[in-house]
Write a protein that holds these residues in place. Structure first.
Motif, PDB file in Angstrom:
ATOM      1  N   LYS A  89       8.077  13.938  -7.072  1.00 56.36           N
ATOM      2  CA  LYS A  89       7.811  14.686  -8.145  1.00 56.36           C
ATOM      3  C   LYS A  89       8.585  14.042  -8.797  1.00 56.36           C
ATOM      4  O   LYS A  89       9.392  13.922  -8.784  1.00 56.36           O
ATOM      5  N   ASP A  90       8.208  13.858 -10.113  1.00 52.36           N
ATOM      6  CA  ASP A  90       8.742  14.232 -11.716  1.00 52.36           C
ATOM      7  C   ASP A  90       9.252  14.720 -12.093  1.00 52.36           C
ATOM      8  O   ASP A  90       9.121  16.142 -11.550  1.00 52.36           O
ATOM      9  N   PHE A  91      10.622  15.089 -12.729  1.00 48.16           N
ATOM     10  CA  PHE A  91      11.233  15.788 -13.254  1.00 48.16           C
ATOM     11  C   PHE A  91      11.819  15.611 -14.662  1.00 48.16           C
ATOM     12  O   PHE A  91      12.353  14.649 -15.133  1.00 48.16           O
ATOM     13  N   LEU A  92      11.819  16.966 -15.289  1.00 43.95           N
ATOM     14  CA  LEU A  92      12.151  17.812 -16.569  1.00 43.95           C
ATOM     15  C   LEU A  92      12.772  18.397 -17.006  1.00 43.95           C
ATOM     16  O   LEU A  92      12.531  19.984 -16.593  1.00 43.95           O
ATOM     17  N   CYS A  93      13.943  18.168 -17.811  1.00 41.94           N
ATOM     18  CA  CYS A  93      14.873  19.506 -17.597  1.00 41.94           C
ATOM     19  C   CYS A  93      14.969  19.072 -19.193  1.00 41.94           C
ATOM     20  O   CYS A  93      15.718  17.905 -20.415  1.00 41.94           O
ATOM     21  N   GLU A 113      15.815   4.552  -5.739  1.00 44.91           N
ATOM     22  CA  GLU A 113      15.109   4.485  -4.422  1.00 44.91           C
ATOM     23  C   GLU A 113      13.741   5.244  -4.884  1.00 44.91           C
ATOM     24  O   GLU A 113      12.991   4.287  -3.550  1.00 44.91           O
ATOM     25  N   THR A 114      13.350   5.697  -5.323  1.00 45.72           N
ATOM     26  CA  THR A 114      11.534   6.397  -5.540  1.00 45.72           C
ATOM     27  C   THR A 114      11.177   6.243  -6.547  1.00 45.72           C
ATOM     28  O   THR A 114       9.294   6.517  -6.429  1.00 45.72           O
ATOM     29  N   GLY A 115      11.415   5.443  -7.603  1.00 40.55           N
ATOM     30  CA  GLY A 115      10.739   5.634  -8.518  1.00 40.55           C
ATOM     31  C   GLY A 115       9.574   6.345  -9.362  1.00 40.55           C
ATOM     32  O   GLY A 115       9.312   6.650  -9.916  1.00 40.55           O
ATOM     33  N   ARG A 116      10.447   7.680  -8.835  1.00 44.25           N
ATOM     34  CA  ARG A 116      10.026   9.065  -9.968  1.00 44.25           C
ATOM     35  C   ARG A 116      11.228   9.350 -11.158  1.00 44.25           C
ATOM     36  O   ARG A 116      12.094   8.671 -11.418  1.00 44.25           O
ATOM     37  N   ARG A 117      10.742   9.931 -11.917  1.00 45.00           N
ATOM     38  CA  ARG A 117      11.108   9.619 -13.556  1.00 45.00           C
ATOM     39  C   ARG A 117      12.040  11.617 -13.602  1.00 45.00           C
ATOM     40  O   ARG A 117      11.941  12.363 -12.614  1.00 45.00           O
ATOM     41  N   TYR A 118      13.455  11.180 -13.742  1.00 39.17           N
ATOM     42  CA  TYR A 118      14.614  11.954 -14.091  1.00 39.17           C
ATOM     43  C   TYR A 118      14.524  11.415 -15.841  1.00 39.17           C
ATOM     44  O   TYR A 118      15.202  11.152 -16.157  1.00 39.17           O
ATOM     45  N   ILE A 119      13.679  12.745 -16.323  1.00 40.49           N
ATOM     46  CA  ILE A 119      13.654  12.719 -18.088  1.00 40.49           C
ATOM     47  C   ILE A 119      14.715  13.684 -18.689  1.00 40.49           C
ATOM     48  O   ILE A 119      14.372  15.215 -18.847  1.00 40.49           O
ATOM     49  N   VAL A 120      15.232  14.070 -19.426  1.00 43.08           N
ATOM     50  CA  VAL A 120      15.914  15.208 -19.834  1.00 43.08           C
ATOM     51  C   VAL A 120      15.213  15.278 -21.608  1.00 43.08           C
ATOM     52  O   VAL A 120      15.168  14.348 -22.403  1.00 43.08           O
ATOM     53  N   TYR A 121      14.923  16.403 -21.699  1.00 51.44           N
ATOM     54  CA  TYR A 121      14.161  16.744 -22.938  1.00 51.44           C
ATOM     55  C   TYR A 121      15.143  17.368 -23.820  1.00 51.44           C
ATOM     56  O   TYR A 121      15.794  18.087 -24.396  1.00 51.44           O
ATOM     57  N   PHE A 122      15.399  16.003 -24.829  1.00 51.26           N
ATOM     58  CA  PHE A 122      16.618  16.297 -25.966  1.00 51.26           C
ATOM     59  C   PHE A 122      15.941  16.994 -27.103  1.00 51.26           C
ATOM     60  O   PHE A 122      15.252  16.299 -27.884  1.00 51.26           O
ATOM     61  N   GLY A 123      15.605  18.478 -27.039  1.00 49.89           N
ATOM     62  CA  GLY A 123      15.062  18.768 -28.234  1.00 49.89           C
ATOM     63  C   GLY A 123      15.142  18.278 -29.599  1.00 49.89           C
ATOM     64  O   GLY A 123      14.476  18.708 -30.643  1.00 49.89           O
TER      65      GLY A 123
END
Length: 340
Positions: A89-93, A113-123
């Motif tokens: 799963k991708d991840f947005l925090c 390793e996984t190619g999934r996204r870890y995105i930080v929402y800089f609001g």
């Protein structure tokens, strides 16, 4: 393809804004979870059609869930993101995405390793119309190349929003520069077109809240890249008489002009927020930017479907977060003999 997302970790109010904007962009909210019944109840009141899950494991193992969205306590976000990526799963925090460099390294390793996204929402950039407009103007060459940025992110500690105990625990919230100044560091890299930067100097202090010995209510950073320099200041010192939670400002000096963004208020001036002032070789211009479209969530959902990077590059997220962690680690604390 409709992106289905679950909200996991509801400790910070930013979760409401992220979930709302994702739904407006076309994503479907299918589940929510938090180990605090109060946080969970508040989220369900805001989104009464969402399924309240009692089992966090079931959410991660549900192959129909594409995205995990989180505003957990700061030190819990990286672990949730790793778990999400390992479950494909991708991840947005919300910011900050990390509280230690060790967390940063682990997340980056799992991303590779996984190619999934870890995105930080800089609001403060993605969710502020005047800041989005500033970015568009700079891309159009309105003030030439940006050579200096000054960003100010003051906050009010007490007021409408009750602050939880973990906010005053250093290991849990990660320090003021890693937390609040991550917004300004993100903007420095973006507006100056810098891939990376160095921390020239950083300072933290607790000027007004001795009852919270692990808390920092003031922080500042000097940044330098190969293209530009910057100064950032954040604090928890907004006075009660201010009409909003903080008088957030952004100053962008270009080779052919400058822009000032008054994000939340215009002191003794125009009502509301989202004020942009542009000065170039042709004159002075004021723009009320409140109606500027916010494309981030739409582009982000497209990125998840197409595996592109139009909303924000993963490398940028990692670098902005790394610099915030470095600034926090290297900061000199006033009235202490050692660095933080």
């Amino acid at each position: 393809m409709t992106i289905r997302f679950a909200a996991v970790g509801l400790a910070h109010p930013h979760i409401f804004d992220m979930a709302r904007r994702l739904r407006e962009a076309g994503a479907r909210l299918v589940a929510c979870w938090d180990d605090d019944p109060g946080n969970l109840a508040a989220f369900v009141r805001a989104f009464p059609d969402v399924e309240r899950s009692r089992d966090i494991t079931a959410i991660f193992e549900d192959r129909a869930v594409d995205l995990i969205v989180s505003a957990a306590v700061h030190d819990e976000r990286a672990g949730l993101g790793v778990r999400a990526m390992r479950h494909e799963k991708d991840f947005l925090c919300t910011k900050p995405g990390f509280t230690t460099l060790e967390q940063w390294e682990e997340v980056r390793r799992v991303w590779m390793e996984t190619g999934r996204r870890y995105i930080v929402y800089f609001g403060e950039r993605f969710g502020n119309p005047a800041t989005v407009l500033a970015g568009e103007l700079i891309q159009q060459g309105a003030i030439g190349r940006v050579v200096h940025m000054a960003g100010f992110g003051p906050h009010r500690l007490l007021g409408r929003i009750a602050r939880p105990p973990w906010l005053f625990q250093r290991d849990r919230y990660g320090g003021i520069l890693n937390d609040l100044a991550s917004h300004q560091i993100d903007q420095f890299l973006f507006f100056t077109g810098s891939v990376t930067a160095e921390i020239v100097a950083a300072t933290v202090a607790n000027h007004r809240h001795p009852q919270f010995p692990e808390f920092e209510d003031f922080g500042e950073v000097l940044l330098r890249s190969e293209r530009a320099t910057g100064y950032l200041r954040v604090d928890w010192l907004s006075p009660a008489g201010l009409s909003t939670w903080g008088d957030v400002r952004l100053f962008l000096q270009g080779t052919d002009g400058y822009i000032e963004v008054r994000k939340t208020c215009d002191l003794q001036g125009r009502v509301g927020g989202d004020h942009l002032f542009l000065v170039d070789h042709h004159g002075e211009r004021y723009i009320h930017a409140a109606d500027t479209p916010l494309p981030f969530m739409r582009l982000f959902l497209d990125d998840l479907r197409d595996r592109t990077e139009r909303a924000v590059e993963q490398a940028h997220v990692f670098e902005a977060s790394r610099l915030a962690l470095l600034a926090q680690r290297e900061a000199k604390a006033l009235n202490r003999s050692t660095s933080v």
